[in-house]
Design a protein around this motif. Structure first.
Motif, PDB file in Angstrom:
ATOM      1  N   GLU A 157      49.800  31.802  40.397  1.00 24.21           N
ATOM      2  CA  GLU A 157      51.223  32.138  40.551  1.00 24.21           C
ATOM      3  C   GLU A 157      52.084  32.217  39.159  1.00 24.21           C
ATOM      4  O   GLU A 157      53.207  32.643  39.409  1.00 24.21           O
ATOM      5  CB  GLU A 157      51.786  31.104  41.778  1.00 24.21           C
ATOM      6  CG  GLU A 157      51.072  31.603  42.903  1.00 24.21           C
ATOM      7  CD  GLU A 157      51.774  31.041  44.226  1.00 24.21           C
ATOM      8  OE1 GLU A 157      52.751  30.218  43.791  1.00 24.21           O
ATOM      9  OE2 GLU A 157      51.590  31.083  45.237  1.00 24.21           O
ATOM     10  N   LYS A 225      53.285  37.716  38.490  1.00 29.18           N
ATOM     11  CA  LYS A 225      53.393  36.305  38.772  1.00 29.18           C
ATOM     12  C   LYS A 225      54.313  36.073  40.072  1.00 29.18           C
ATOM     13  O   LYS A 225      55.039  36.771  40.364  1.00 29.18           O
ATOM     14  CB  LYS A 225      54.287  35.562  37.513  1.00 29.18           C
ATOM     15  CG  LYS A 225      54.576  34.375  37.279  1.00 29.18           C
ATOM     16  CD  LYS A 225      55.752  34.120  36.266  1.00 29.18           C
ATOM     17  CE  LYS A 225      55.048  34.255  35.103  1.00 29.18           C
ATOM     18  NZ  LYS A 225      55.731  33.977  33.702  1.00 29.18           N
ATOM     19  N   LYS A 228      51.654  37.486  44.629  1.00 26.84           N
ATOM     20  CA  LYS A 228      50.110  37.704  43.799  1.00 26.84           C
ATOM     21  C   LYS A 228      49.601  38.986  44.764  1.00 26.84           C
ATOM     22  O   LYS A 228      48.444  39.200  44.832  1.00 26.84           O
ATOM     23  CB  LYS A 228      49.089  36.648  43.936  1.00 26.84           C
ATOM     24  CG  LYS A 228      49.617  35.377  43.181  1.00 26.84           C
ATOM     25  CD  LYS A 228      49.936  35.850  41.796  1.00 26.84           C
ATOM     26  CE  LYS A 228      48.782  36.223  40.929  1.00 26.84           C
ATOM     27  NZ  LYS A 228      49.095  36.191  39.499  1.00 26.84           N
TER      28      LYS A 228
END
Length: 412
Positions: A157, A225, A228
């Motif tokens: 992430e 980021k 996802k």
């Protein structure tokens, strides 16, 4: 006649030497001599009329030269001629068909990878544990993904990840590879913008490819980021197009060389304050510096905050050492940027500083340029109003003005 005979014999000997091949020709009479013994064997079943077989022939010769003949057998058989019975025996239905026979076994394993030299050499090396004579290519710049590390990298992430799902035999993938590798090198120092690649045709990776609906090659997806959920990449496959896409989606400022662009590290509000600061009178500058410090306090982006601090530092240096400091510092940084030995992180730091310093003299340059334009305009107006009889003198004056304006432009 004797001389002619000797020459012919010599030419035949040279031709025989040149055409010598390490690829063993197999048929039903010698097949068991070479296959199934103490050496593993890679066998190509071909047909003389097959275009794909003809294209493969030079590469297959290189493959045979790459391995010691006493450890690995690289062989072929005309499965539409003398080797027709062998082709039938091993279920050959198309050409070329390549099969791997482990040492001591006459039960083959189908070869389904690429027909380029790297793929063939890699397969034989992996299956035989015999090193080739070919110098291995440098490791790929793109991060290599497989079923074991895909989630850790692509689904991180804290990272933006571009993933190319490819297959070794795919022509489009091969054509794309040089540009994709250059992009991976250009972004190598971007910790949170990753350029990755996965062999989606490998058996262990197929479940991952299926999960992300990969149906053809190459399929390219961007994993942003935070969220996802992947985005299908539908732009072009040139180096420039990949870089433009990543800069837009990762918030980066990379160029094809790997260096930062002219916009890296720049903060619009601070650019304006910097140019105002540099053109302001000395008593006004401390107030502008205070405004810059106050603005930095409002920034939440860590990257922006780091570069923003340099605006303040530069203003402080100008107050301390005078305007000449900017010119000297620009020259110093330009010299360092030309050094081939600097680490990528240091190059980035210096490029950001150079970009920020360029903002300080902008307003003064614009004012000088505007003054030059007004100077030329006044001269042109005077020329129009001048009497005809002094036109030659005015023309000379206008030429002098034009030369002066050009000089001002060059100085800017």
């Amino acid at each position: 006649m004797r001389f002619a005979y000797t020459l012919s014999a010599s030419l035949l000997a040279v031709a025989s030497f040149v055409s010598a091949s390490n690829v063993i020709d197999l048929d039903t009479t010698n097949f068991d001599q070479y296959v199934g013994g103490d050496r593993p064997a890679l066998v190509e079943f071909y047909a003389p009329w097959c275009g794909h077989c003809k294209n493969l022939a030079p590469t297959y010769e290189q493959l045979a030269d790459a391995f010691p003949t006493d450890k690995v057998v690289i062989a072929k058989t005309d499965a539409d001629g003398v080797g027709r019975e062998l082709g039938s025996r091993f279920g050959v239905q198309g050409f070329p068909t390549i099969k791997w026979f482990p040492a001591g076994s006459s039960q083959p394993v189908d070869y389904n990878s690429g027909r380029d030299l790297d793929s063939l050499v890699g397969f034989v090396t992996k299956e035989s544990a015999v090193k080739s004579k070919i110098k291995p290519p440098p490791p790929p710049a793109a991060v290599q993904l497989d079923a074991t590390n895909f989630d850790d990298i692509a689904l991180d992430e804290n990272k933006n990840v571009l993933v190319a799902f490819t297959a070794p035999w795919c022509g489009h993938c091969k054509n794309m590879k040089p540009a994709y590798e250059k992009v991976a090198k250009a972004f190598a120092s971007e910790a949170d913008c990753v350029v990755a690649q996965m062999d989606a045709d490998d058996a262990q990776n197929k479940p991952v490819a299926s999960k992300y609906d990969v149906r053809s090659f190459p399929t390219i997806k961007f994993f942003p980021k935070g969220n996802k959920e992947p985005i299908m990449y539908s732009s072009g496959r040139t180096e420039e197009q990949f870089i433009e896409y990543l800069n837009e989606h990762c918030g980066t400022h990379r160029t094809a060389t790997g260096l930062l662009s002219e916009t890296a590290g720049k903060v619009l509000t601070l650019d304006t304050l910097a140019s105002t600061f540099f053109s302001a009178k000395l008593p006004e500058r401390p107030d502008i510096l205070t405004k810059a410090r106050e603005y930095i306090g409002t920034l939440t982006d860590k990257k922006a905050n780091v570069s923003a601090e340099y605006y303040v530092k530069a203003m402080e240096r100008v107050l301390e050492k005078g305007e000449g400091w900017v010119v000297k510092e620009q020259a110093r940084i330009a010299g360092l940027l030309a050094s081939p030995s600097l680490a990528p992180t240091k190059l980035d730091e210096l490029k950001v500083k150079a970009n920020i310093l360029s903002a300080f003299a902008v307003k003064k340059a614009e004012e000088a340029y505007e003054a030059a334009g007004e100077y030329l305009g006044d001269a042109a107006k005077a020329a129009k109003q001048a009497p005809y009889q002094v036109k030659d003198g005015v023309d000379q004056f206008a030429d002098a003005v034009q030369e002066k304006v050009q000089q001002i432009k060059e100085e800017l």
